[in-house]
Structures are given as structure tokens and as C-alpha cells.
Scaffold this active site. Structure first.
Site, PDB file in Angstrom:
ATOM      1  N   ASP A  67       0.811  -1.224   0.000  1.00  0.00           N
ATOM      2  CA  ASP A  67       0.000   0.000   0.000  1.00  0.00           C
ATOM      3  C   ASP A  67       0.842   1.270   0.000  1.00  0.00           C
ATOM      4  OD1 ASP A  67       0.919  -0.484   2.584  1.00  0.00           O
ATOM      5  OD2 ASP A  67      -1.045  -1.055   3.341  1.00  0.00           O
ATOM      6  N   ASP A 136      -7.353  -1.890  14.117  1.00  0.00           N
ATOM      7  CA  ASP A 136      -8.761  -2.206  13.831  1.00  0.00           C
ATOM      8  C   ASP A 136      -8.884  -3.541  13.085  1.00  0.00           C
ATOM      9  OD1 ASP A 136      -7.808  -1.607  11.322  1.00  0.00           O
ATOM     10  OD2 ASP A 136      -9.171   0.069  10.938  1.00  0.00           O
ATOM     11  N   HIS A 138      -7.162  -4.495  10.406  1.00  0.00           N
ATOM     12  CA  HIS A 138      -6.943  -4.463   8.949  1.00  0.00           C
ATOM     13  C   HIS A 138      -5.660  -5.177   8.537  1.00  0.00           C
ATOM     14  CE1 HIS A 138      -4.750  -0.318   9.412  1.00  0.00           C
ATOM     15  NE2 HIS A 138      -3.842  -1.254   9.302  1.00  0.00           N
ATOM     16  N   GLU A 143      -9.769  -1.750   5.456  1.00  0.00           N
ATOM     17  CA  GLU A 143     -10.410  -1.361   6.704  1.00  0.00           C
ATOM     18  C   GLU A 143     -11.665  -2.206   6.950  1.00  0.00           C
ATOM     19  OE1 GLU A 143      -8.580   0.188   8.455  1.00  0.00           O
ATOM     20  OE2 GLU A 143      -8.060   2.216   7.852  1.00  0.00           O
TER      21      GLU A 143
HETATM   22  C1  F6R Z   1       1.397  -1.259   6.006  1.00  0.00           C
HETATM   23  C2  F6R Z   1       0.222  -2.110   6.215  1.00  0.00           C
HETATM   24  C3  F6R Z   1      -0.573  -2.019   7.464  1.00  0.00           C
HETATM   25  C4  F6R Z   1       0.280  -2.253   8.720  1.00  0.00           C
HETATM   26  C5  F6R Z   1      -0.575  -2.126   9.981  1.00  0.00           C
HETATM   27  C6  F6R Z   1       0.258  -2.270  11.237  1.00  0.00           C
HETATM   28  O1  F6R Z   1       1.988  -1.520   4.756  1.00  0.00           O
HETATM   29  O2  F6R Z   1      -0.089  -2.860   5.350  1.00  0.00           O
HETATM   30  O3  F6R Z   1      -1.617  -2.951   7.428  1.00  0.00           O
HETATM   31  O4  F6R Z   1       0.843  -3.534   8.646  1.00  0.00           O
HETATM   32  O5  F6R Z   1      -1.236  -0.904   9.993  1.00  0.00           O
HETATM   33  O6  F6R Z   1       1.135  -1.205  11.359  1.00  0.00           O
HETATM   34  P1  F6R Z   1       2.263  -1.188  12.491  1.00  0.00           P
HETATM   35  O7  F6R Z   1       3.214  -2.261  12.127  1.00  0.00           O
HETATM   36  O8  F6R Z   1       2.897   0.178  12.385  1.00  0.00           O
HETATM   37  O9  F6R Z   1       1.581  -1.432  13.780  1.00  0.00           O
END
Ligand code: F6R
Length: 263
Positions: A67, A136, A138, A143
């Protein structure tokens, strides 16, 4: 889903880096899907170490990132493209032409998303996808409420994600409201998946997606529909799991399990 519970962040990072390295050694032209965020920083450090000390070869790999924030240019200080170069790509012998990160400042996001999906297809599909999990539930930026059939597209970020990720920005108003993200359908087509998570704040979503019902309200739960998922957690992230004893038994007796299933 295989659940591996480790002592702490360091062990989670080492174990996940070793699992990825094993696949790279098995298939030199592996197509690897990558995530950003705090969670994989230690894993990427581990891969860099394996490259520098043991010659782990990245030159034939193709990588696709999950992403990118809409509106951020590739070199923006908060772009995921920049994160990847700073944390991994600049430190290993990756071939720049084989690196794909969604382009946040594209003029035509819809066309870009179609093109990104086509690049994944043309590369032969993703062999191994690395995932983190959001507060959340995801995966990538899918989301709550995202379709399990979704493909790469623009997604509006949830309030919780904007709050969680505001730590990387000067102020919360600077956090982009939209991202280009691979879809859940795209992720589920990867041949194998490793999800990593650490810390107390991930304990609740981890028990929900591993042991709770499959629901689009916790999009990581879609992984229950995949046949080859490994989850590497630290002790804190695993603290609410009810079947810990079972996961640990399987881990400690893997050689017996492997014999039984003929691997
Ligand atoms: C980022 C992504 C997100 C993160 C998630 C956790 O490329 O795909 O799904 O893996 O938001 O983020 P952290 O590791 O910062 O807690």
C-alpha cells in the site's frame, strides 16, 4: 494457520526473517509481497543482516508492496516507498526495476490500480506475502467492512488508522485520508502468507482474527480462508489467545507433525 509464539519483538523479528530467508533460498526469483509500519522493521533488519553476513541474495527477487498513501510522492518523508528504501531495499542487492510500490501521486489512480494488479499477474503471482495487522484488524489498508473479493483500489482510512498512524506525522491533519491498497482478494491469492504482530495493543485483534469468526469487520480474519498462513507473534500479542498450549505443542513437535502429513 500455524501460530508461532515468540518471547519478544527481537525473537519475532528473527524467526520471521529466517522464514522469509528460507523461501528466498528455495526460490531465487521469489515474488515477495511486503508491508510497512513499525512491526516489520526488525524483520527487515534481520534480512539485511542475513544479506551482509551470509550473502542472502535479493538480486532475482520481485517485490510488491501492499500500500501507499494517496497524494504522497515516492520520495515524501512519510511515503511507504521511502520507508522501504530506508529500511530494506538500500541495504540489500535488490534490482530496482523489480521493485513495485503503489504510486501515491498517480494522476489516474483507477488505471494505476489495474496496472498494479496486471504487474502482479505478469510476475506469476505473489509467492510469499508479509503482513502486519492494524489496531482495527486491517491487513494492508483493508479497513473493516472491506470485501473479501476486493482488489487493488483506493480505500478511505478508518478514524482509528488515522489516529494510530498520526505518530509518524507532525500533526494528525497531515495524515492522508486515502490509500492505494492491495485488496483482500489480491492478498488471498498469494501462495503463502506470514503475518507478524507484537505488543499488548495488538492482543485483542490477534485473538479476534485467529480464534474469532470470519468477518469483514476484522479483515485479517479472511486469512482463515487461506491454506498456508504462518502467524508469528510476540508474547504480548499472543496474551489473549485461548489455544496457546495447542500452538506451542505443534511448534515443539513439528517434526512429528511433518511426518504425519508427509512433508
Ligand atoms: C502497512 C500495512 C498495514 C500495517 C498495519 C500495522 O503496509 O499494510 O496494514 O501492517 O497498519 O502497522 P504497524 O506495524 O505500524 O503497527
Amino acid at each position: 494457520m500455524e501460530v508461532i509464539i515468540t518471547k519478544n519483538y527481537e525473537e519475532m523479528s528473527r524467526v520471521s526473517a529466517e522464514l522469509i530467508a528460507r523461501e528466498i533460498k528455495r526460490k531465487h526469483d521469489l515474488v515477495l509481497g511486503l508491508a510497512t509500519g513499525d512491526t516489520p522493521v526488525g524483520t527487515y533488519k534481520g534480512l539485511v543482516r542475513l544479506h551482509k553476513e551470509e550473502g542472502l541474495d535479493f538480486s532475482k527477487l520481485t517485490v510488491f508492496n501492499l500500500d501507499e498513501y494517496v497524494g504522497l510522492a515516492p520520495l515524501h518523508e512519510n511515503s511507504y516507498n521511502r520507508f522501504m528504501w530506508e529500511n530494506l531495499f538500500s541495504h540489500v542487492n535488490i534490482t530496482p526495476e523489480n521493485v513495485y510500490v503503489p504510486q501515491g501521486n498517480t494522476d489516474d489512480p483507477e488505471e494505476f490500480c489495474r496496472w498494479y494488479e496486471a504487474q502482479i499477474r505478469d510476475a506469476g503471482g505473489i509467492d510469499l506475502q508479509i503482513l502486519g495487522i492494524g489496531g482495527d484488524g486491517h491487513i494492508a489498508f483493508n479497513e473493516p467492512g472491506s470485501s473479501f473479493a476486493s482488489r487493488t483500489r483506493i480505500k478511505a482510512l478508518d478514524k482509528q488508522t488515522i489516529e494510530d498512524n498520526s505518530r509518524f506525522f507532525k500533526k494528525i491533519e497531515d495524515v492522508p485520508r486515502f490509500a492505494i491498497t492491495m485488496g483482500i482478494g489480491t492478498i488471498l491469492e498469494a501462495r503463502s502468507i506470514i503475518l507478524i504482530a507484537n505488543g499488548k495493543k495488538k492482543a485483542n485483534v490477534c485473538v479476534q482474527f485467529i480464534e474469532g469468526p470470519v468477518t469483514s469487520q476484522v479483515t485479517a480474519s479472511a486469512l482463515q480462508l487461506h491454506t498456508h498462513v504462518t502467524i508469528v507473534l510476540d508474547d504480548e500479542a499472543s496474551s489473549q489467545l485461548k489455544r496457546k498450549e495447542y500452538y506451542n505443542w505443534v511448534r515443539d513437535n513439528k517434526h512429528i507433525v511433518a511426518k504425519k502429513i508427509g512433508r
